[in-house]
Design an enzyme around this catalytic site. Structure first.
Site, PDB file in Angstrom:
ATOM      1  N   GLY A  71       0.819  -1.191   0.000  1.00 17.49           N
ATOM      2  CA  GLY A  71       0.000   0.000   0.000  1.00 17.49           C
ATOM      3  C   GLY A  71       0.859   1.250   0.000  1.00 17.49           C
ATOM      4  CE1 TYR A  74       6.832   6.279  -8.392  1.00 16.80           C
ATOM      5  CE2 TYR A  74       4.964   7.802  -8.355  1.00 16.80           C
ATOM      6  CZ  TYR A  74       5.775   6.904  -9.031  1.00 16.80           C
ATOM      7  OH  TYR A  74       5.522   6.615 -10.347  1.00 16.80           O
ATOM      8  CB  THR A  75       8.508   5.474  -0.159  1.00 14.55           C
ATOM      9  OG1 THR A  75       9.225   5.989   0.973  1.00 14.55           O
ATOM     10  CG2 THR A  75       8.869   4.015  -0.354  1.00 14.55           C
ATOM     11  CE1 TYR A  76      17.019   7.006  -2.278  1.00 14.49           C
ATOM     12  CE2 TYR A  76      16.967   7.375   0.093  1.00 14.49           C
ATOM     13  CZ  TYR A  76      17.671   7.113  -1.063  1.00 14.49           C
ATOM     14  OH  TYR A  76      19.041   6.955  -1.007  1.00 14.49           O
ATOM     15  CG  HIS A  77      13.188   1.741   0.365  1.00 15.66           C
ATOM     16  ND1 HIS A  77      12.736   2.123   1.605  1.00 15.66           N
ATOM     17  CD2 HIS A  77      12.168   1.037  -0.204  1.00 15.66           C
ATOM     18  CE1 HIS A  77      11.504   1.670   1.787  1.00 15.66           C
ATOM     19  NE2 HIS A  77      11.137   1.015   0.704  1.00 15.66           N
ATOM     20  CB  ALA A 142       7.751   5.796   5.039  1.00 16.22           C
ATOM     21  N   GLY A 155       6.558  -3.395   5.205  1.00 14.77           N
ATOM     22  CA  GLY A 155       6.663  -2.956   6.588  1.00 14.77           C
ATOM     23  C   GLY A 155       6.990  -1.496   6.767  1.00 14.77           C
ATOM     24  CB  CYS A 173       3.912   9.245   1.377  1.00  7.60           C
ATOM     25  SG  CYS A 173       5.092   8.016   1.981  1.00  7.60           S
TER      26      CYS A 173
END
Length: 207
Positions: A71, A74-77, A142, A155, A173
Site C-alpha cells: 500500500g 512513492y517512497t525512497y529507499h 514511512a 513494513g 507518499c
C-alpha cells in the site's frame, strides 16, 4: 520450530530479490513450514511505487523505480535508512490489519523515543512525523504493508542517516507540503547497530 526469526542483512539488498524472498516466506509461513520473520536491511538507492502511486509524483528518475504491491505511494529507499520487513501470521495474532498498522507505527515511535526524538501520528497523513524547531513537520518513518491470506509483509522504514536530497526525485507518499528528516539530521548521531538493538527490544514489547 521457533515462532519468530530475525534476519539482519549486512550488505544492501536488491529490491526485486527482497520482494521475491518475502513472497516465498509468506507462503511458507501460511503453510506452517517456516516461522514468522522480521528482516532488517538496507537497499541501494531506489524508488518504489505503491498501489496508490500517482505518475505525477515521480518528479525525476534519479534512481531505479520499482512498482510494488504494498500500500501507499512513492517512497525512497537507500543506504542509511533502516528498512524493517515484517512477516507475521495474523491468524495467530488477531485478524485486525488496522491494529497491526497501529502497532507498526508504535514500534517506530517507541524506537525514536529511545534516542530523544518525539515521533507523532497525523490523522490526515500516513507516517511518523517530527515537529521541527521552526514549527514545520517532517516525516522520519514511512509505512507500506501488504497482507496475503492473513500473512503480512513489507513494513516500515526509519531514516537514520540517509542522503535526504535523494528524496528530491519524488513527492514522498504524495505529500508535497512537508519534508523529510532523519535521526542524524536531528542531531542524534546514533549508529545503525544501536537502532537495530532498540528495534528488536521494542518489537518484543509491542508484538
Amino acid at each position: 520450530m521457533k515462532t519468530l526469526e530475525w534476519k539482519l542483512s549486512q550488505n544492501p539488498e536488491d529490491y526485486p530479490g527482497a520482494v521475491s524472498f518475502m513472497e516465498n516466506r509468506v507462503g511458507e509461513i501460511f503453510a506452517g513450514k517456516a516461522p514468522e520473520l522480521v528482516w532488517l536491511l538496507e537497499h541501494p538507492p531506489l524508488y518504489t511505487a505503491g498501489t496508490s502511486a500517482k505518475e505525477c509524483d515521480l518528479l525525476d528518475s534519479l534512481f531505479p523505480v520499482f512498482a510494488t504491491g504494498r500500500g501507499g505511494e512513492y517512497t525512497y529507499h537507500g543506504p542509511g535508512q533502516r528498512v524493517g520487513y515484517v512477516m507475521l501470521d495474523l491468524r495467530k495474532r488477531g485478524q485486525d490489519v488496522r491494529k497491526f498498522v497501529f502497532n507498526l507505527e508504535q514500534w517506530a515511535i517507541d524506537t525514536l523515543a529511545e534516542f530523544g526524538v518525539t515521533g507523532e501520528r497525523r490523522d490526515d497523513r500516513i507516517g511518523v512525523w517530527v515537529v521541527m524547531a521552526d514549527g514545520s513537520e517532517k516525516k522520519i518513518a514511512a509505512f507500506g504493508v501488504r497482507v496475503r491470506k492473513w500473512i503480512t509483509y513489507h513494513g516500515i522504514s526509519i531514516n537514520v542517516n540517509p542522503e535526504l536530497s535523494h528524496y528530491d526525485g519524488i513527492v514522498p507518499c504524495g505529500i508535497a507540503d512537508h519534508g523529510v528528516t532523519s535521526l542524524h539530521d536531528l542531531g542524534t548521531g546514533v549508529s545503525m547497530a544501536e537502532v537495530d538493538a532498540v528495534l528488536m527490544k521494542k518489537f518484543e514489547d509491542i508484538f
